[in-house]
Enzyme design. Sequence first.
Site, mmCIF file in Angstrom:
data_model
loop_
_atom_site.group_PDB
_atom_site.id
_atom_site.type_symbol
_atom_site.label_atom_id
_atom_site.label_comp_id
_atom_site.label_asym_id
_atom_site.label_seq_id
_atom_site.Cartn_x
_atom_site.Cartn_y
_atom_site.Cartn_z
ATOM 1 N N HIS A 16 0.825 -1.077 0.055
ATOM 2 C CA HIS A 16 0.035 -0.031 0.011
ATOM 3 C C HIS A 16 0.826 1.316 0.059
ATOM 4 C CE1 HIS A 16 -3.750 2.034 1.778
ATOM 5 N NE2 HIS A 16 -3.295 2.779 1.052
ATOM 6 N N HIS A 18 1.343 4.859 -2.402
ATOM 7 C CA HIS A 18 0.862 5.626 -3.537
ATOM 8 C C HIS A 18 2.362 6.174 -4.126
ATOM 9 C CE1 HIS A 18 -3.283 5.389 -2.635
ATOM 10 N NE2 HIS A 18 -3.057 5.326 -1.494
ATOM 11 N N HIS A 196 -9.488 0.938 -1.523
ATOM 12 C CA HIS A 196 -9.523 1.657 -0.193
ATOM 13 C C HIS A 196 -10.708 1.339 0.679
ATOM 14 C CE1 HIS A 196 -5.867 3.155 -1.440
ATOM 15 N NE2 HIS A 196 -5.620 3.939 -0.418
ATOM 16 N N GLU A 199 -11.379 3.143 5.746
ATOM 17 C CA GLU A 199 -10.320 4.189 6.551
ATOM 18 C C GLU A 199 -11.141 5.105 6.896
ATOM 19 O OE1 GLU A 199 -8.434 6.518 3.221
ATOM 20 O OE2 GLU A 199 -6.903 7.055 4.700
ATOM 21 N N ASP A 278 1.630 7.062 2.303
ATOM 22 C CA ASP A 278 2.180 8.298 1.389
ATOM 23 C C ASP A 278 3.281 8.807 2.166
ATOM 24 O OD1 ASP A 278 0.068 8.780 -0.748
ATOM 25 O OD2 ASP A 278 -1.116 8.630 1.346
HETATM 26 N N1 ADE Z 1 -4.637 8.622 -1.961
HETATM 27 C C1 ADE Z 1 -3.604 8.624 -1.370
HETATM 28 N N2 ADE Z 1 -3.398 8.053 -0.118
HETATM 29 C C2 ADE Z 1 -4.816 8.055 0.135
HETATM 30 C C3 ADE Z 1 -5.136 7.503 1.241
HETATM 31 N N3 ADE Z 1 -4.778 7.257 2.465
HETATM 32 N N4 ADE Z 1 -6.638 7.343 1.087
HETATM 33 C C4 ADE Z 1 -7.410 7.679 0.082
HETATM 34 N N5 ADE Z 1 -6.672 8.145 -0.885
HETATM 35 C C5 ADE Z 1 -5.468 8.173 -0.992
HETATM 36 ZN ZN ZN Z 2 -3.594 4.864 0.391
#
Ligand code: ADE
Ligand code: ZN
Length: 332
Positions: A16, A18, A196, A199, A278
Amino acid sequence: MSFEQLIKSIPKAELHLHIEGSLEPELMFHLAKRNNISLRFKSVEEVRAAYQFTNLQTFLDIYYEGAGVLQTKQDFYDLTMDYLHRCKADNVVHTEIFFDPQTHTDRGIAFSTVVEGIHQALADGKKNLGISSHMIMCFLRHLDEASAMRTLDQAMEFKDKIIGVGLDSSEVGHPPSKFKRVFGKALEAGFKTVAHAGEEGDPSYIWEAIKLLHVERIDHGVRCLEDEMLVEYLGLNRIPLTVCPYSNVKLKVFKKLEDHNLKKLLDRDLVATINSDDPAYFGGYMNENFLGTAQALDLAAPEIKKLAFNSFEASFLQREQKDQWILKIKTL
Ligand code: ADE
Ligand code: ZN
């Protein structure tokens, strides 16, 4: 071997991540200069100071803005290569990276520029750093179905480079059901699917991702514990969760790392993994996420080994490759 040494030396897969979220402020400035783009920030420190988020959306706004410096194939190559060096340093031996084509195509960047730049770096990473990888293309769920469909159509000629499709961006208000037809078409074309869910969204988002999008993994999924039937289902069907502890704290899903529910997920025997999401925005790559979380939740060596084991088990590697890494973990 010390606990820290175990975390550093254990082979790990990241599932996971990005790639746009690995854009460090230093590279952002470098690319802005190279591409003659003016940033609203004057310095790297000013950029970092702006990384104070109150929820997912406040992060996404600045994350999409930052991605504006990515223009050429070389930019995507450099971004990806920088991330792969972080993998090397953290003994991440396999990575399955997300990219968001619509963030770029909507600014006039060709789909091929994005895919080919990332792919070339991954190929060089395999050759020169020994890191295996896959690419997963995410649809931005705040955009409409037609835009996702067009993006899927563009991906068709790159099927040899893209293993699967995912769903990211603003969760609440954009349930998986919005993309049922897009994911149906992706599955028909042979793409794997992930999404996703859970969250910020409630457990119904996770149910929809499973039942309507037929995902093989849930990204995040931490809100599953609010639904006992769902926990049973995830456990029985061995559906992995790609959990991102530093991200969850930065985006206020949990107040502090000590409150994170990762240990509870492991105690329920779910296939939970640790990932960085990220890292340039959330302050830590894989080993920082492992170490910080282990300290905050008082995880022990068997739990670290379980998390590393889960990362390969949950990956899209072939069975034989999974077993090679799992054997290594068992002998540590
Ligand atoms: N895009 C990048 N990081 C994300 C996240 N944690 N949740 C949803 N979209 C994303
Ligand atoms: Zn993500």
